[in-house]
Design a protein around this motif. Structure first.
Motif, PDB file in Angstrom:
ATOM      1  N   GLU A 204      64.552  45.771  57.664  1.00 58.16           N
ATOM      2  CA  GLU A 204      63.651  46.756  58.279  1.00 58.16           C
ATOM      3  C   GLU A 204      62.307  46.771  57.564  1.00 58.16           C
ATOM      4  N   ASP A 205      62.313  46.432  56.254  1.00 53.67           N
ATOM      5  CA  ASP A 205      61.061  46.369  55.504  1.00 53.67           C
ATOM      6  C   ASP A 205      60.160  45.276  56.063  1.00 53.67           C
ATOM      7  N   ALA A 208      58.818  46.227  59.552  1.00 51.30           N
ATOM      8  CA  ALA A 208      57.769  47.243  59.457  1.00 51.30           C
ATOM      9  C   ALA A 208      56.457  46.647  58.966  1.00 51.30           C
ATOM     10  N   GLN A 211      54.791  44.657  61.698  1.00 49.88           N
ATOM     11  CA  GLN A 211      54.159  45.567  62.650  1.00 49.88           C
ATOM     12  C   GLN A 211      52.878  46.165  62.068  1.00 49.88           C
ATOM     13  N   LEU A 212      52.911  46.494  60.771  1.00 46.21           N
ATOM     14  CA  LEU A 212      51.729  47.055  60.105  1.00 46.21           C
ATOM     15  C   LEU A 212      50.583  46.048  60.108  1.00 46.21           C
ATOM     16  N   VAL A 227      53.556  53.251  61.701  1.00 45.44           N
ATOM     17  CA  VAL A 227      54.338  52.570  60.659  1.00 45.44           C
ATOM     18  C   VAL A 227      54.271  53.356  59.348  1.00 45.44           C
ATOM     19  N   SER A 230      56.398  56.428  59.092  1.00 44.28           N
ATOM     20  CA  SER A 230      57.847  56.244  59.222  1.00 44.28           C
ATOM     21  C   SER A 230      58.525  56.614  57.905  1.00 44.28           C
TER      22      SER A 230
END
Length: 286
Positions: A204-205, A208, A211-212, A227, A230
Motif C-alpha cells: 500500500e506504501d 500511495a 499516486q502521490l 493521498v 490518508s
C-alpha cells in the motif's frame, strides 16, 4: 494549587543554585543538574501562571545548557578513550536531549555522534534510532538537503537488519522531503530504487507513493491532498505528517471539474444535448 506550584518552582531554583556552588570538596559547578532544575522550575511557574518567573527560569536554563553539554562531550570522549563506548553513547544522547529545545542544530550533531558510536559497536538498532531523531530535527528545521541524506542512511540500516516495512515508511519520508525540495526527479528515483526492497512493489506504501507522484507531476492538488490525508500518511511521525499536509504542487495546482448536470426544460424534462453546429466547410472548400 497555584501557591503549591510556586513553592515547587522556588524549591527547584534553590536546588539549581546549590548545584552551581563550589567548595573545598566540590571544585566545579554541576551545570547539567542545575540546568535540569531550572527547567523544572520553569514548568512549575508556568503551571502557576507566573509567566515572568517561568521566563526567567527558562533563560537561566538556556545559559547553563551549553556549558553542561560541553562538559558531557568531554566526558564522553574520556569514556571512549577508556574503552566504555556504551557509557559514551549514553552521555552524548543525554546531552542531545538537554539541548534539543534550545539549540536543535547542536542536538542533531550530538545524535549523529551517538549513532556513530553505536554503529562502530555494530549496535545498528540503537544507531538507527538516534539517526531517526536527527532526521526529524532536520525536517523540523526545514534543512531538507541534510534530512534527505540522513533518512537515506536510516533506510540503508533498516534494509541491512531486514526491517523492510520500516524501509517503506522511510521511502515515504524521503519522497515528502524531496518534493518539499522541489526535486521531483529525486523523489521518483527513491520510489524506483525501492522496488528492489522485498515486498515494497505491490504494498500500500508503493501504491500511495505512485499516486502521490502522479498527482504532483500532473499538478493535481486534489489527488496529492487525498493521498497526504490518508491514514498511511497522517499517522506517520508528526514531522513527516506535517510535510504531507503542507505539500503544494507546483503552480498552485488544478482542481477537478465538477461533473456537468443535465439542464431541465420548463416542462421538467431533460433537455437533449445540443447538436454540434454544422461546419460550413465540412465538405471541403470546394
Amino acid at each position: 494549587m497555584a501557591a503549591q506550584k510556586i513553592n515547587e518552582g522556588l524549591e527547584h531554583l534553590a536546588k539549581a543554585e546549590k548545584y552551581l556552588k563550589t567548595g573545598f570538596l566540590k571544585w566545579k559547578p554541576d551545570y547539567d543538574s542545575a540546568a535540569s532544575e531550572y527547567g523544572k522550575a520553569a514548568v512549575a511557574f508556568k503551571n502557576a501562571k507566573q509567566f515572568e518567573q517561568a521566563k526567567d527560569a527558562c533563560l537561566r536554563e538556556a545559559v547553563k545548557l551549553p556549558e553542561a553539554v560541553q562538559l558531557i562531550e568531554k566526558a564522553s570522549m574520556m569514556y571512549l578513550e577508556n574503552g566504555t563506548p556504551d557509557t559514551a553513547a549514553m552521555a552524548l544522547e543525554r546531552a542531545g536531549k538537554l539541548i534539543e529545545n534550545v539549540d536543535p542544530e547542536k542536538a542533531v550533531q550530538l545524535y549523529q555522534q551517538t549513532a556513530n558510536v553505536f554503529e562502530n559497536e555494530e549496535r545498528l538498532r540503537q544507531a538507527v534510532e538516534l539517526l531517526g531523531k536527527a532526521s526529524r530535527l532536520l525536517v523540523r528545521g526545514r534543512r531538507f538537503d541534510e534530512a534527505a541524506l540522513s533518512i537515506q542512511k536510516e533506510k540503508n540500516i533498516y534494509k541491512e537488519i531486514e526491517n523492510y516495512p520500516t524501509c517503506y515508511k522511510k521511502t515515504i519520508a524521503q519522497v515528502l522531503v524531496h518534493l518539499h525540495r522541489n526535486d521531483y526527479v529525486a523523489a521518483e528515483r527513491c520510489v524506483r530504487e525501492s522496488y528492489s526492497i522485498p515486498g515494497f512493489n505491490g504494498s500500500e506504501d508503493c501504491a500511495a507513493l505512485e499516486q502521490l507522484l502522479e498527482g504532483y507531476d500532473q499538478q493535481d492538488q486534489d489527488q496529492v491532498s487525498e493521498v497526504c490525508n490518508s491514514p498511511l500518511f497522517k499517522y506517520m511521525d508528526n514531522d513527516y505528517a506535517k510535510l504531507g499536509l503542507s505539500l503544494v504542487v507546483p503552480g498552485g495546482g488544478i482542481k477537478k471539474k465538477p461533473a456537468a448536470t443535465p439542464q431541465a426544460t420548463p416542462e421538467g424534462t431533460t433537455a437533449a444535448p445540443a447538436e454540434e453546429e454544422e461546419d460550413e466547410y465540412a465538405g471541403g472548400l470546394c
